[in-house]
Design an enzyme around this catalytic site. Sequence first.
Site, PDB file in Angstrom:
ATOM      1  N   LYS A 146      42.264   6.824 -87.470  1.00 33.46           N
ATOM      2  CA  LYS A 146      41.896   5.862 -89.138  1.00 33.46           C
ATOM      3  C   LYS A 146      41.846   6.452 -90.196  1.00 33.46           C
ATOM      4  CE  LYS A 146      39.778   1.514 -90.279  1.00 33.46           C
ATOM      5  NZ  LYS A 146      40.094   0.717 -89.414  1.00 33.46           N
TER       6      LYS A 146
HETATM    7  P1  NAD Z   1      40.111  -7.301 -98.019  1.00 33.90           P
HETATM    8  O1  NAD Z   1      40.060  -5.982 -98.408  1.00 33.90           O
HETATM    9  O2  NAD Z   1      41.112  -7.346 -97.878  1.00 33.90           O
HETATM   10  O3  NAD Z   1      38.948  -7.695 -98.393  1.00 33.90           O
HETATM   11  C1  NAD Z   1      37.555  -7.088 -98.287  1.00 33.90           C
HETATM   12  C2  NAD Z   1      36.801  -8.471 -98.506  1.00 33.90           C
HETATM   13  O4  NAD Z   1      35.415  -8.197 -98.639  1.00 33.90           O
HETATM   14  C3  NAD Z   1      37.089  -9.376-100.247  1.00 33.90           C
HETATM   15  O5  NAD Z   1      37.174 -10.252-100.451  1.00 33.90           O
HETATM   16  C4  NAD Z   1      35.846  -8.200-101.495  1.00 33.90           C
HETATM   17  O6  NAD Z   1      35.831  -8.555-101.949  1.00 33.90           O
HETATM   18  C5  NAD Z   1      34.883  -8.521-100.100  1.00 33.90           C
HETATM   19  N1  NAD Z   1      33.987  -7.066-100.450  1.00 33.90           N
HETATM   20  C6  NAD Z   1      34.223  -6.249-100.934  1.00 33.90           C
HETATM   21  N2  NAD Z   1      33.043  -5.824-100.844  1.00 33.90           N
HETATM   22  C7  NAD Z   1      32.179  -6.263-100.925  1.00 33.90           C
HETATM   23  C8  NAD Z   1      30.496  -6.396-100.734  1.00 33.90           C
HETATM   24  N3  NAD Z   1      30.160  -5.086-101.350  1.00 33.90           N
HETATM   25  N4  NAD Z   1      29.701  -7.603-100.116  1.00 33.90           N
HETATM   26  C9  NAD Z   1      30.599  -9.101-100.368  1.00 33.90           C
HETATM   27  N5  NAD Z   1      32.707  -8.524-100.255  1.00 33.90           N
HETATM   28  C10 NAD Z   1      32.251  -7.609 -99.872  1.00 33.90           C
HETATM   29  O7  NAD Z   1      39.694  -6.333 -96.089  1.00 33.90           O
HETATM   30  P2  NAD Z   1      40.572  -6.874 -95.006  1.00 33.90           P
HETATM   31  O8  NAD Z   1      41.431  -6.284 -94.876  1.00 33.90           O
HETATM   32  O9  NAD Z   1      39.865  -8.358 -95.077  1.00 33.90           O
HETATM   33  O10 NAD Z   1      39.042  -5.988 -94.328  1.00 33.90           O
HETATM   34  C11 NAD Z   1      37.664  -6.619 -93.948  1.00 33.90           C
HETATM   35  C12 NAD Z   1      36.579  -5.928 -92.835  1.00 33.90           C
HETATM   36  O11 NAD Z   1      37.424  -6.558 -92.229  1.00 33.90           O
HETATM   37  C13 NAD Z   1      36.781  -4.669 -93.370  1.00 33.90           C
HETATM   38  O12 NAD Z   1      36.085  -4.368 -92.157  1.00 33.90           O
HETATM   39  C14 NAD Z   1      38.193  -4.161 -92.123  1.00 33.90           C
HETATM   40  O13 NAD Z   1      37.969  -2.879 -91.534  1.00 33.90           O
HETATM   41  C15 NAD Z   1      37.642  -4.858 -90.510  1.00 33.90           C
HETATM   42  N6  NAD Z   1      39.564  -5.263 -90.169  1.00 33.90           N
HETATM   43  C16 NAD Z   1      40.447  -5.648 -90.612  1.00 33.90           C
HETATM   44  C17 NAD Z   1      41.453  -6.049 -89.992  1.00 33.90           C
HETATM   45  C18 NAD Z   1      42.716  -6.226 -91.442  1.00 33.90           C
HETATM   46  O14 NAD Z   1      43.704  -5.808 -90.187  1.00 33.90           O
HETATM   47  N7  NAD Z   1      43.050  -6.014 -91.944  1.00 33.90           N
HETATM   48  C19 NAD Z   1      41.382  -5.621 -88.789  1.00 33.90           C
HETATM   49  C20 NAD Z   1      40.581  -5.185 -88.413  1.00 33.90           C
HETATM   50  C21 NAD Z   1      38.828  -5.267 -89.015  1.00 33.90           C
END
Ligand code: NAD
Length: 410
Positions: free
Chosen positions: A102
């Site tokens: 990561k």
């Molecule tokens: P992103 O940055 O696109 O979106 C994050 C979302 O969470 C946004 O809507 C933001 O406003 C919201 N957010 C941020 N802080 C917050 C808080 N304190 N309370 C409530 N909402 C909050 O990120 P993403 O890529 O969608 O990733 C989201 C989660 O999924 C993370 O835990 C990430 O590790 C996990 N994840 C992402 C992927 C991927 O392909 N992008 C893959 C596996 C896991």
Amino acid sequence: MNTSDSVNQYFDFAANHLDLEEGLRDILKRPWRELQIAIPVRMDDDSVKVFNGYRIQHNATRGPYKGGVRYHPDADQYEVRALASLMTWKTSLVNIPFGGAKGGVQCDPNLLSINELNRITRRYILGIEHLIGVNRDIPAPDLGTNSQTMAWVMDAYGQVNGYTPGIVTGKPVELGGSVGRDSATGRGVMNIVEALIEERNWTPRNMEIVVQGFGNVGSWVARIAYDMGFKIIAVSDVTGGIYSKSGLNIPEIIEYIKKNKSIKEYSNSEYLSNQDVLELDCDLLIPSAINNVINKSNASNIKADIILEAANHPITPDADQILNDKGLTILPDILCNAGGVIVSYFEWTQNLYQRHWPEETVFTELSQVMKSAYRDVKTLVDSNKITFRQAAFVIGVERVVNATKLRGYV
Ligand code: NAD
């Protein structure tokens, strides 16, 4: 307890279940390599700021290190280390030939201009360039980063090493990205829901879903769930949540966010705090934002029947215990959100032989891998009377143990 220690509690359960010797546990728990760098950047106002950057390579026994890059103020060494180890168990659980890593930059992307983000990304990649490579370590998007960030990653790496599309996944399709990567994590979560529908004879229109987080993962979860006929009663982003007992119009909300950036002022709904959103009575709760949002302070207030962890580590181990005692079913992160790394694997494969798969192939293969992992986990849950999380860790850890022994490390 930091997030890394939390994840290791789940590893310890698997290690005990598999009766692993001490030395082997030590090999598997510790990251193989951790790099912390300083990222000096000229800001738009001409000042200079230095950000902390990390790339943590947890384990590469089963293949090159693989894992996203997170831009977030909390992305410190412990958080990145925890997320790196989750990647090792995730890639193993879904049986794709990668290890776990990561990356992170401690910054708030919401407060940075597009030019500042571009400069930070290039400096970050120059700082970790000697550790990554097509057959060594392949970054991808995560919280706070997206396909544009990955385009800069590819370009910065290419300036030193020449054209290398397979160095990063989650790129724009125009630069060698895979179709379907954008929606892959959310789609994979819904593949697990499809498996549950088949198993439990659910009728989606009678079921209520709550989604916390409306970024890449959360918005795709909500969009696909809406198209499947589920009633999405609440969604949220960092500014708070919106609720409608009769169900939200998700396509309209997606259009709204494109213009207004946040969910907060959306009409046709009731405003709720993120805390209230998590505590709503619903069938499926899908946390899709950040770590540790369900913890000791709110676990006993959770009213959902089933939680699907689309985010990484949204539930702390003490909250996990409380929820299990209450009889909730929790489908863990290393299973639910594996769709992203699975389609990243498809993208890397396509880059290696410079061919493009059609969308239908990507979606069909993704669904097969997700459902096969679900069946493996469910079989172990039923035969050993353990939780889905415990079963997922046992499968993930056991495959890495077998590969470790075959390589002759111990
Ligand atoms: P992103 O940055 O696109 O979106 C994050 C979302 O969470 C946004 O809507 C933001 O406003 C919201 N957010 C941020 N802080 C917050 C808080 N304190 N309370 C409530 N909402 C909050 O990120 P993403 O890529 O969608 O990733 C989201 C989660 O999924 C993370 O835990 C990430 O590790 C996990 N994840 C992402 C992927 C991927 O392909 N992008 C893959 C596996 C896991």
